[in-house]
Enzyme design. Structure first.
Site, PDB file in Angstrom:
ATOM      1  N   TYR A 188       9.595 -50.109   0.534  1.00  0.00           N
ATOM      2  CA  TYR A 188       8.507 -49.319  -0.069  1.00  0.00           C
ATOM      3  C   TYR A 188       8.416 -47.941   0.591  1.00  0.00           C
ATOM      4  O   TYR A 188       8.365 -46.915  -0.098  1.00  0.00           O
ATOM      5  CB  TYR A 188       7.177 -50.078   0.081  1.00  0.00           C
ATOM      6  CG  TYR A 188       5.974 -49.308  -0.424  1.00  0.00           C
ATOM      7  CD1 TYR A 188       5.702 -49.221  -1.782  1.00  0.00           C
ATOM      8  CD2 TYR A 188       5.105 -48.676   0.458  1.00  0.00           C
ATOM      9  CE1 TYR A 188       4.600 -48.522  -2.256  1.00  0.00           C
ATOM     10  CE2 TYR A 188       3.995 -47.971  -0.002  1.00  0.00           C
ATOM     11  CZ  TYR A 188       3.750 -47.897  -1.356  1.00  0.00           C
ATOM     12  OH  TYR A 188       2.660 -47.196  -1.812  1.00  0.00           O
TER      13      TYR A 188
ATOM     14  N   GLY B 196       0.986 -44.899 -14.580  1.00  0.00           N
ATOM     15  CA  GLY B 196       0.120 -45.806 -13.830  1.00  0.00           C
ATOM     16  C   GLY B 196      -1.340 -45.463 -14.083  1.00  0.00           C
ATOM     17  O   GLY B 196      -2.208 -45.691 -13.241  1.00  0.00           O
TER      18      GLY B 196
HETATM   19  N1  LIG Z   1      -3.878 -48.057  -2.779  1.00  0.00           N
HETATM   20  C1  LIG Z   1      -3.326 -47.553  -1.702  1.00  0.00           C
HETATM   21  O1  LIG Z   1      -3.763 -47.824  -0.564  1.00  0.00           O
HETATM   22  C2  LIG Z   1      -2.173 -46.599  -1.829  1.00  0.00           C
HETATM   23  C3  LIG Z   1      -1.729 -45.929  -0.673  1.00  0.00           C
HETATM   24  C4  LIG Z   1      -0.670 -45.052  -0.766  1.00  0.00           C
HETATM   25  C5  LIG Z   1      -0.051 -44.822  -1.989  1.00  0.00           C
HETATM   26  N2  LIG Z   1      -0.485 -45.483  -3.096  1.00  0.00           N
HETATM   27  C6  LIG Z   1       0.218 -45.214  -4.355  1.00  0.00           C
HETATM   28  O2  LIG Z   1      -0.711 -44.898  -5.367  1.00  0.00           O
HETATM   29  C7  LIG Z   1      -0.133 -45.187  -6.649  1.00  0.00           C
HETATM   30  C8  LIG Z   1      -1.182 -45.897  -7.505  1.00  0.00           C
HETATM   31  O3  LIG Z   1      -1.479 -47.146  -6.922  1.00  0.00           O
HETATM   32  P1  LIG Z   1      -2.958 -47.738  -6.880  1.00  0.00           P
HETATM   33  O4  LIG Z   1      -3.329 -47.872  -5.468  1.00  0.00           O
HETATM   34  O5  LIG Z   1      -3.831 -46.994  -7.808  1.00  0.00           O
HETATM   35  O6  LIG Z   1      -2.701 -49.253  -7.370  1.00  0.00           O
HETATM   36  P2  LIG Z   1      -2.695 -49.898  -8.823  1.00  0.00           P
HETATM   37  O7  LIG Z   1      -4.061 -49.933  -9.381  1.00  0.00           O
HETATM   38  O8  LIG Z   1      -1.947 -51.172  -8.657  1.00  0.00           O
HETATM   39  O9  LIG Z   1      -1.847 -48.866  -9.678  1.00  0.00           O
HETATM   40  C9  LIG Z   1      -0.466 -48.902  -9.862  1.00  0.00           C
HETATM   41  C10 LIG Z   1      -0.223 -48.552 -11.323  1.00  0.00           C
HETATM   42  O10 LIG Z   1       1.167 -48.344 -11.531  1.00  0.00           O
HETATM   43  C11 LIG Z   1       1.519 -48.996 -12.734  1.00  0.00           C
HETATM   44  N3  LIG Z   1       2.932 -49.352 -12.650  1.00  0.00           N
HETATM   45  C12 LIG Z   1       3.551 -50.117 -11.716  1.00  0.00           C
HETATM   46  N4  LIG Z   1       4.854 -50.214 -11.980  1.00  0.00           N
HETATM   47  C13 LIG Z   1       5.068 -49.518 -13.129  1.00  0.00           C
HETATM   48  C14 LIG Z   1       6.206 -49.263 -13.913  1.00  0.00           C
HETATM   49  N5  LIG Z   1       7.410 -49.750 -13.589  1.00  0.00           N
HETATM   50  N6  LIG Z   1       6.059 -48.507 -15.020  1.00  0.00           N
HETATM   51  C15 LIG Z   1       4.853 -48.008 -15.360  1.00  0.00           C
HETATM   52  N7  LIG Z   1       3.735 -48.205 -14.654  1.00  0.00           N
HETATM   53  C16 LIG Z   1       3.843 -48.962 -13.545  1.00  0.00           C
HETATM   54  C17 LIG Z   1       0.608 -50.214 -12.819  1.00  0.00           C
HETATM   55  O11 LIG Z   1       0.404 -50.629 -14.164  1.00  0.00           O
HETATM   56  P3  LIG Z   1       1.240 -51.822 -14.819  1.00  0.00           P
HETATM   57  O12 LIG Z   1       1.312 -52.923 -13.801  1.00  0.00           O
HETATM   58  O13 LIG Z   1       0.470 -52.161 -16.048  1.00  0.00           O
HETATM   59  O14 LIG Z   1       2.573 -51.243 -15.127  1.00  0.00           O
HETATM   60  C18 LIG Z   1      -0.686 -49.652 -12.259  1.00  0.00           C
HETATM   61  O15 LIG Z   1      -1.499 -49.107 -13.262  1.00  0.00           O
HETATM   62  C19 LIG Z   1       1.122 -46.016  -6.369  1.00  0.00           C
HETATM   63  O16 LIG Z   1       2.278 -45.209  -6.526  1.00  0.00           O
HETATM   64  C20 LIG Z   1       0.962 -46.400  -4.913  1.00  0.00           C
HETATM   65  O17 LIG Z   1       2.202 -46.624  -4.275  1.00  0.00           O
HETATM   66  C21 LIG Z   1      -1.524 -46.367  -3.051  1.00  0.00           C
END
Ligand SMILES: NC(=O)c1ccc[n+]([C@@H]2O[C@H](COP(=O)([O-])OP(=O)(O)OC[C@H]3O[C@@H](n4cnc5c(N)ncnc54)[C@H](OP(=O)(O)O)[C@@H]3O)[C@@H](O)[C@H]2O)c1
Length: 251
Positions: A152, A13
């Protein structure tokens, strides 16, 4: 700072949000980074953004597919020979009432968040040696019951639990495993979950003791710490980085 000079870290990611911010910090500290994600366009933009030449390798990968992970690890081995760290960060959100969750939704969330995290770590193991560090990405929703988050939140609870069991399992190989637990962080995922609605985002902000939403860099700094030798006596732990969201009652 060159704490990571000569080291290589895999960031799943890594094309956006928390993953990209972590990759930026790591490159700034001298590391080579491997970015994995599904969208080639996203990865290409991230490589451009990082502007670190041959210190960055981007490999289109769906972490829910073990064949993709085999291909990713083969490319890492060919280019860098080994890994010093892994940030298993890739994840997808799902905001839906339990009654409305489809089997396809379930499979997508569990596939990326739970299965993807498990096999990212398993497949990376042959390249990780003594002093290796793994960080998994959970979520504040592990600690709060929110009606729209059943699948989730459960998938992230699995991630948190994996770190607890990976830690003793991998300790004899000198590999540490910890979890970072973000609160509300302003990324694409946050925009998708809140629908970009300012009132909803303001409500989320109002729940945070420190009074602001998190930035991707807030999480990246904690991840880099856990990956670094400064955390060499820390394993099996959860580092909650949420501005006080889950630990306090809003006033
Ligand atoms: N933002 C928040 O408030 C928050 C809070 C708690 C936890 N998190 C966690 O933080 C992590 C990163 O999220 P983010 O907030 O930075 O959002 P984001 O920018 O949407 O990042 C998620 C990343 O995961 C990649 N991804 C999704 N499914 C995938 C798959 N099957 N294989 C490979 N890559 C995949 C996406 O790229 P592609 O779509 O190109 O694959 C994207 O780059 C996630 O695990 C999320 O659950 C976020």
């Amino acid at each position: 700072m060159s704490e990571f000079e000569g080291k290589t870290v895999l960031v799943t990611g890594g094309g956006s949000g928390i993953g990209l911010a972590t990759a930026r910090r790591l490159v700034g500290a001298g590391a080579s980074v491997v970015l994995a994600g599904r969208s080639s366009d996203r990865l290409e933009a991230a490589v451009k953004d990082l502007d670190a030449g041959d210190k960055v390798l981007a490999v289109p990968t769906d972490v829910a597919r073990t064949g993709d992970l085999d291909g990713l690890i083969a490319q890492v081995q060919q280019r860098f020979g080994r890994l010093n760290g892994v940030f298993a960060n890739a994840g997808v959100a799902l905001s839906a009432r339990t009654a409305d969750v489809t089997e396809a939704d379930f499979d997508q969330v569990v596939g990326a968040n739970f299965k993807g995290t498990f096999f990212t770590v398993q497949k990376a193991l042959p390249l990780l040696g003594d002093g290796g560090s793994i960080v998994l990405n959970a979520s504040w929703l592990v600690h709060r019951g929110v009606g729209l988050a059943s699948v989730y939140a459960a998938s992230k609870a699995a991630v948190l639990n994996l770190a607890r069991t990976f830690a003793p399992d991998l300790a004899e190989r000198g590999i540490r495993v910890n979890t970072v637990t973000p609160g509300h962080v302003t990324t694409d995922m946050f925009d998708a979950v809140t629908g970009g609605n300012e009132q909803v985002q303001e409500f989320f902000r109002s729940q945070v003791a420190l009074g602001r939403l998190g930035q991707a860099e807030d999480i990246a700094d904690a991840v880099v710490f856990l990956l670094s030798p400064r955390a060499s006596y820390i394993t099996g732990q959860e580092l909650v980085v949420d501005g006080g969201l889950v630990g306090s009652v809003p006033s």
